[in-house]
Design an enzyme around this catalytic site. Structure first.
Site, PDB file in Angstrom:
ATOM      1  N   GLU A   1      38.656   5.563  36.487  1.00 15.29           N
ATOM      2  CA  GLU A   1      39.253   4.224  36.599  1.00 15.29           C
ATOM      3  C   GLU A   1      39.585   3.627  35.233  1.00 15.29           C
ATOM      4  OE1 GLU A   1      40.248   3.630  39.377  1.00 15.29           O
ATOM      5  OE2 GLU A   1      38.808   4.264  40.910  1.00 15.29           O
TER       6      GLU A   1
ATOM      7  N   HIS B   1      33.115  -2.369  37.651  1.00  8.39           N
ATOM      8  CA  HIS B   1      33.567  -1.998  38.993  1.00  8.39           C
ATOM      9  C   HIS B   1      32.366  -1.503  39.780  1.00  8.39           C
ATOM     10  CE1 HIS B   1      35.494  -0.038  42.322  1.00  8.39           C
ATOM     11  NE2 HIS B   1      35.271   1.179  41.864  1.00  8.39           N
TER      12      HIS B   1
ATOM     13  N   HIS C   1      30.528  -0.803  43.874  1.00  4.13           N
ATOM     14  CA  HIS C   1      30.751  -0.603  45.308  1.00  4.13           C
ATOM     15  C   HIS C   1      29.772  -1.505  46.070  1.00  4.13           C
ATOM     16  CE1 HIS C   1      32.675   3.671  44.668  1.00  4.13           C
ATOM     17  NE2 HIS C   1      33.341   2.687  44.066  1.00  4.13           N
TER      18      HIS C   1
ATOM     19  N   GLU D   1      27.077 -23.115  44.551  1.00  6.32           N
ATOM     20  CA  GLU D   1      27.481 -22.942  43.149  1.00  6.32           C
ATOM     21  C   GLU D   1      28.632 -21.958  42.955  1.00  6.32           C
ATOM     22  OE1 GLU D   1      24.222 -22.748  40.440  1.00  6.32           O
ATOM     23  OE2 GLU D   1      23.678 -24.793  40.988  1.00  6.32           O
TER      24      GLU D   1
ATOM     25  N   HIS E   1      36.838  -0.571  49.343  1.00  9.33           N
ATOM     26  CA  HIS E   1      36.411   0.227  48.193  1.00  9.33           C
ATOM     27  C   HIS E   1      35.351  -0.488  47.347  1.00  9.33           C
ATOM     28  CE1 HIS E   1      37.640   3.068  44.691  1.00  9.33           C
ATOM     29  NE2 HIS E   1      36.470   2.525  44.441  1.00  9.33           N
TER      30      HIS E   1
HETATM   31  P1  13P Z   1      34.212   7.703  38.308  1.00  6.51           P
HETATM   32  O1  13P Z   1      33.011   8.581  38.606  1.00  6.51           O
HETATM   33  O2  13P Z   1      35.384   8.523  37.818  1.00  6.51           O
HETATM   34  O3  13P Z   1      33.859   6.566  37.403  1.00  6.51           O
HETATM   35  O4  13P Z   1      34.707   7.105  39.699  1.00  6.51           O
HETATM   36  C1  13P Z   1      33.842   6.370  40.518  1.00  6.51           C
HETATM   37  C2  13P Z   1      34.559   5.331  41.305  1.00  6.51           C
HETATM   38  O5  13P Z   1      33.953   4.367  41.697  1.00  6.51           O
HETATM   39  C3  13P Z   1      36.008   5.492  41.575  1.00  6.51           C
HETATM   40  O6  13P Z   1      36.569   4.303  42.033  1.00  6.51           O
HETATM   41 ZN    ZN Z   2      35.085   2.982  42.983  1.00  4.81          ZN
END
Ligand code: 13P
Ligand code: ZN
Length: 272
Positions: free
Chosen positions: A116, A140, A142, A170, A211
């Protein structure tokens, strides 16, 4: 001082460990990038090797020319950042044109930066411009409850913003500029980087449908805190929906009163 004793490295390890414990980073899920300060670049100079070859980033980020980033590795597990940072993360330098990167520390044994990297660097580029360099972190994750909501709520940033603001008083103070939503897209390339960057022009939080989430912030702590706040709100909303939905809530006028007393500016777009 060893590189791993430097404060930004210690902060990075702390938030990766915390984020893993939160349950946001199964297997290699998620990635984090941090733009080093000038002092930090000077501090790491003795540990880095500038001899490696440049690789195309996949996007052009001119205003990041010659900047250094600490980045997690592709396929590497966030839970292992504290075990061995050198194998699982690295420092990359961007070239003069903002089109290529090279690894100057870590990512040993042929490891590569996160897949990413285009979305991260595009977001950094937008934020350097919009915040005059104040933002240094893109994260980023999940995040379970936010992802769950992308199967149920309309994929509309205004709807997500308003619903999540209502779940914790808040929230509008923590993310006054609201949330942007990227519809489902193939991850890891320049198309999703462009879509994310576009939304980063006006938001610090961007959700990738089905995602995960991207957050931008000034420090590792603040960015982690932003991710945590949005995800906690999403957890409350999931519970509220599971209990049959809202019976009462925070009103638009309540939000206006909050904005006034907390001295934050929040858009009327979210208050109709
Ligand atoms: P990477 O292992 O390449 O960082 O990818 C993980 C991920 O969350 C892809 O969106
Ligand atoms: Zn991801």
């Amino acid at each position: 001082m060893a590189l791993e004793d430097m404060k930004f490295i210690q902060n990075f390890k702390k938030i990766t460990e915390d984020a893993w414990l939160k349950g946001w980073h199964e297997r290699n899920g998620g990635n984090i990038t941090y733009r080093l300060t000038e002092e930090e670049v000077a501090g790491v100079k003795v540990f880095i090797n500038e001899d490696s070859a440049y690789t195309p980033i996949g996007v052009t980020v001119k205003n990041l020319a010659n900047e250094y980033f600490l980045v997690t590795g592709s396929g590497k597990f966030i839970r292992n950042m504290t075990v061995c940072l050198e194998e699982n993360a690295g420092i990359v330098k961007i070239d003069e044109k903002g089109e290529n990167y090279k690894i100057v520390w870590g990512l040993t044994n042929g490891a590569k930066p996160t897949s990413e990297l285009p979305s991260h660097l595009m977001s950094h580029s937008i934020k350097v411009e919009k915040t005059n360099g104040a933002h240094r972190v893109i994260m980023h994750s999940h995040t379970t409850n936010v992802i769950a909501l992308t199967f149920v709520l309309p994929l509309d940033g205004a709807v997500f913003t308003r619903e999540l603001w209502e779940m914790a008083t808040e929230c509008p103070v923590v993310f006054p500029s609201g949330i942007g939503i990227v519809p489902w897209m193939v991850p890891g390339g320049s198309a999703i980087a462009d879509a994310t960057g576009e939304l980063m022009k006006s938001h610090d939080v961007v959700i990738w449908a089905h995602h995960g989430m991207f957050c931008s912030g000034e420090t590792l702590d603040l960015t982690f805190g932003l991710m945590d706040t949005v995800e906690k709100s999403a957890e409350i909303l999931v519970k509220v929906l599971a209990m049959g939905g809202k019976k009462q809530t925070i009103t638009s006028q309540n939000f206006r009163d909050l904005a006034r007393d907390f001295n934050v500016s929040i858009s009327e777009d979210y208050l109709s």
